[in-house]
Design an enzyme around this catalytic site. Structure first.
Site: not given
Ligand code: MN
Length: 736
Positions: A54, A78, A82-83, A150, A274
């Site tokens: 990712h 990024h 957080e993870d 993201d 169109d």
């Molecule tokens: Mn992400």
């Protein structure tokens, strides 16, 4: 490339960055790639793929905008804070303070997303998200670019999540990320995000449009290519002024844009002609117009679709010419014409400024950014003042998401206003003082009424006069909060002044009529009776019609015997009071709003305005106000004296007791019974002919002016329609 299954290799990513920026920090890029892989370790995505795919994909997406290596590194890292167990300090030590700051910004945004699980209401959550998003990106717009990439990758891999979550993410994308992508001008991501969200939110509509598009593709197999070929022949090799270097591309429009058009125009798919758009990219602005000339010369133009965003760029910096023609295969096609530079901005928006070649410190950003991103500062302004998150969203939805108009001052400063804003809103947006003293406005060099609706790209020159003040009538048409608040405050104080003046006048008159000299001292003596604080308060109450002037007089001189019948005097007072309070008066409301109390009104004889016409007032000293229709030619002669223009409108509350004369210019066949026919039709429709003048007579026709008493413009229009339906009548117009 299929972004779900393929792993981007380390060398592929690094080579791609080095390819557009040979000075990028290759070592740091390599380290970041490895760091992300290790940090995420064996974590997996909902799809079962390794998690690190990712961030690597997010980084890859950003290389298509040719962003600087720090943005790419931020993308790789990024999700680590957080993870994973990674700390910001670690990132700062390994990749420097700037990357750490950027990662922190993106991390904050991710935390907001997690908060969604809480119990807040949907709109509060959304507002809060948005608020944080704006705050974070205001520090460095690269945070937003990483966040958008993201979001794009997450949208592309949405199918592995649970349905409710998918829908929530899709809606948030459509309501928040799409407008932001549009605002910063990254068209391609905006389109992709929009289509992906649409597919999630409205799968049935998406499928049915897609199926129809595919069917069309089958029927007109290769049509886009054939049209490109013919456009190439026309533009690159044409007989007149060919542009050999022009690049021409074409595509069918996205399901979402087709769906939106079906909605906006309320038409079925079949009626949408169109569904293909073509783009001509050339070297210079001159060639843009040259290409436009060739296209318009070769194919029939569909009226009302031409837009020149080259001379008037969109607020996000977008420049291009748009036109729609009946193209080569007798189909409506949209054609966009722009230069290569414009194309880059159109495609990448703000990223075009933030790419590696520009350097990345805010101080280096082009000057235009200040103006272009003014909305960001305005948002921050609102953020600081909004107390509740949902209140904030309310503001933003009004001011940001709904269509806005962007107008310019004569110096070229951009003023962004909500759609429907008027020159008065504009004046207050420039400065409160300008609003308070504005007397007129020139839009694109022409005098226009203050209630006119501003259009995108209008240049507005506000005319002010030192001694002028806001009119109560403005409150009926301004739409910005700032203008409304200022006008209200002013009107309140002004109305009180008016009432005091009027009250004193009324009281003085009663005094005079009864043979007394007016004195404030005498009035002071009865304040208590009327429970008023000061003389002015009592006078204001008289002026407003709450207290009778004669009552006050009688209280002052209890034993006095009235000379004038009281009733008559009170009637006068009531009438005058009604004039001073045009919107709330107790007497008969005036036919016209926006007048200065006590001013005489005339209806112009040149244009015969009637109720329902759009009107404007011209002040003539000593004569009062003359009401003209807004398109009356006589107004031309007042263009140089804007101070004489006042904004007026018909008062919908006023019941018009008298009919007004509307003038018609009619051409009638010169045959027996024609005139009789004409008067019968007018009479049958409730009109009363008061004057008739033959202006020209030939063997075939009479031309005449007819004055007809009517109730309002609708009545007159009915009569005109009835006349037009009469065989002997050749033409009917409003007369002048
Ligand atoms: Mn992400």
């Amino acid at each position: 490339m299929n972004r779900q299954a393929k792993i981007i290799r380390q060398y592929e990513l690094v080579e791609r960055v080095m390819g557009y920026d040979p000075n990028a920090d290759e070592d740091a890029l390599n380290r970041a790639y490895v760091f992300a892989m290790k940090a995420h370790g064996s974590q997996t995505r909902a799809s079962g793929d390794p998690y690190y795919m990712h961030p690597i994909w997010v980084a890859w997406l950003l290389t298509s905008l040719k962003l600087d290596h720090k943005s790419i590194i931020t993308a790789l890292l990024h999700d680590t804070v957080e993870d994973t167990l990674t700390t910001l300090e670690e990132i700062q030590r390994l990749f420097g303070p700037e990357v750490a700051r950027l990662v922190d910004g993106v991390t904050k945004l991710s935390r907001i997303e997690l908060q969604n699980i809480g119990e807040q209401s949907e709109s509060t959550k959304q507002a809060e998200n948005f608020r944080k998003l704006v705050l974070a990106m205001s520090e460095d717009i690269r945070v937003l670019l990483v966040k958008l990439a993201d979001r794009l990758h997450n949208m592309e891999t949405l199918q592995f999540l649970k349905p409710e979550k998918r829908r929530r993410i899709a809606r948030e994308t459509l309501e928040i990320y799409v407008p932001l992508a549009e605002r910063i001008g990254i068209q391609r991501w905006k389109d992709e995000l929009e289509d992906l969200s649409f597919r999630e939110m409205n799968p049935d509509a998406y499928e049915s449009i897609k199926i129809r598009l595919d069917e069309m593709e089958k029927v007109g197999a290769g049509r886009v290519d054939r049209i490109i070929d013919e456009l190439k022949k026309t533009i690159c090799l044409g007989n007149e002024s060919p542009i050999p270097e022009a690049e021409i591309s074409g595509r069918r429009k996205s399901p979402y844009s087709i769906w939106r058009k079906m909605h906006a125009k309320n038409v079925a798919f079949e009626q949408l002609s169109d569904v293909m758009a073509f783009r001509i990219v050339v070297d210079s602005v001159g060639e843009c117009y040259q290409a436009l000339g060739t296209i318009h010369g070769r194919y029939p133009v569909v009226p009302g679709r031409f837009k020149d965003y080259i001379s008037t760029p969109k607020p996000n910096g977008y420049q291009s010419i748009h036109t729609t023609v009946i193209g080569p295969e007798k189909q409506r096609i949209e054609v966009q014409i722009r230069t290569r530079d414009m194309h880059e901005v159109a495609d990448m928006g703000v990223a075009a400024h933030w790419s590696y070649k520009q350097g990345v410190t805010p101080a280096d950003t082009p000057k235009t950014e200040g103006r272009q991103y003014r909305w960001l500062r305005e948002l921050l302004d609102i953020l600081e003042h909004a107390t509740r998150p949902d209140e904030f969203l309310e503001h933003t939805k009004l001011e940001l998401f709904q269509d806005q108009v962007f107008c310019f001052t004569p110096k070229g400063d951009l003023i962004a206003l909500p759609r429907g804003a008027t020159p008065v809103d504009f004046a207050y947006a420039v400065h409160s003082q300008v609003g308070d003293t504005c007397v007129g406005a020139k839009i694109n060099g022409r005098m226009q009424p203050l209630r006119a609706h501003l259009q995108n790209g209008d240049q507005v020159e506000v005319l002010t006069s030192k001694n002028s003040s806001p009119s109560p009538d403005w409150e009926n048409f301004v739409i910005t909060g700032k203008a409304r608040a200022r006008i209200r405050r002013f009107v309140r104080t002004q109305q009180r002044d008016e009432h005091i003046k009027l009250g004193r006048g009324l009281l003085e008159r009663v005094f005079r009529q009864e043979g007394y000299e007016y004195s404030e001292k005498a009035v002071e003596g009865v304040l208590k009776i009327y429970q008023q604080q000061g003389v002015d308060d009592l006078l204001a109450a008289i002026g407003a019609g709450q207290t009778g002037a004669r009552d006050v007089f009688n209280s002052i001189f209890p034993g006095h015997r009235t000379i004038t019948p009281a009733a008559a005097d009170e009637k006068v007072a009531a009438a005058v009071a009604a004039k001073a309070k045009p919107r709330k008066g107790t007497g008969t409301p005036l036919a016209i709003r926006g007048l200065i109390p006590g001013m005489a009104v005339h209806y112009a004889r040149c244009c015969h305005p009637i109720v329902g016409d759009r009107i404007v007032g011209i002040v003539t000293t000593g004569k009062g106000v003359t009401i003209h229709t807004i398109d009356c030619e006589t107004l031309e002669s007042f263009h140089d004296s804007p101070e004489r223009w006042i904004d007026v409108s018909w008062n919908p509350d006023a019941s018009m007791t008298e009919d007004m004369a509307g003038r018609l210019s009619v051409v009638v066949a010169n045959e027996t019974g024609a005139l009789g026919n004409l008067s019968t039709v007018i009479g049958k429709n409730g009109g009363n002919i008061t004057n008739l003048k033959i202006t020209n007579r030939t063997s075939d026709f009479f031309e005449m002016l007819i004055d007809v008493d009517v109730h309002d413009v609708k009545h007159l229009t009915n009569i005109m329609a009835a006349l037009r339906a009469t065989p002997v009548i050749h033409s009917v117009e409003r007369g002048r």
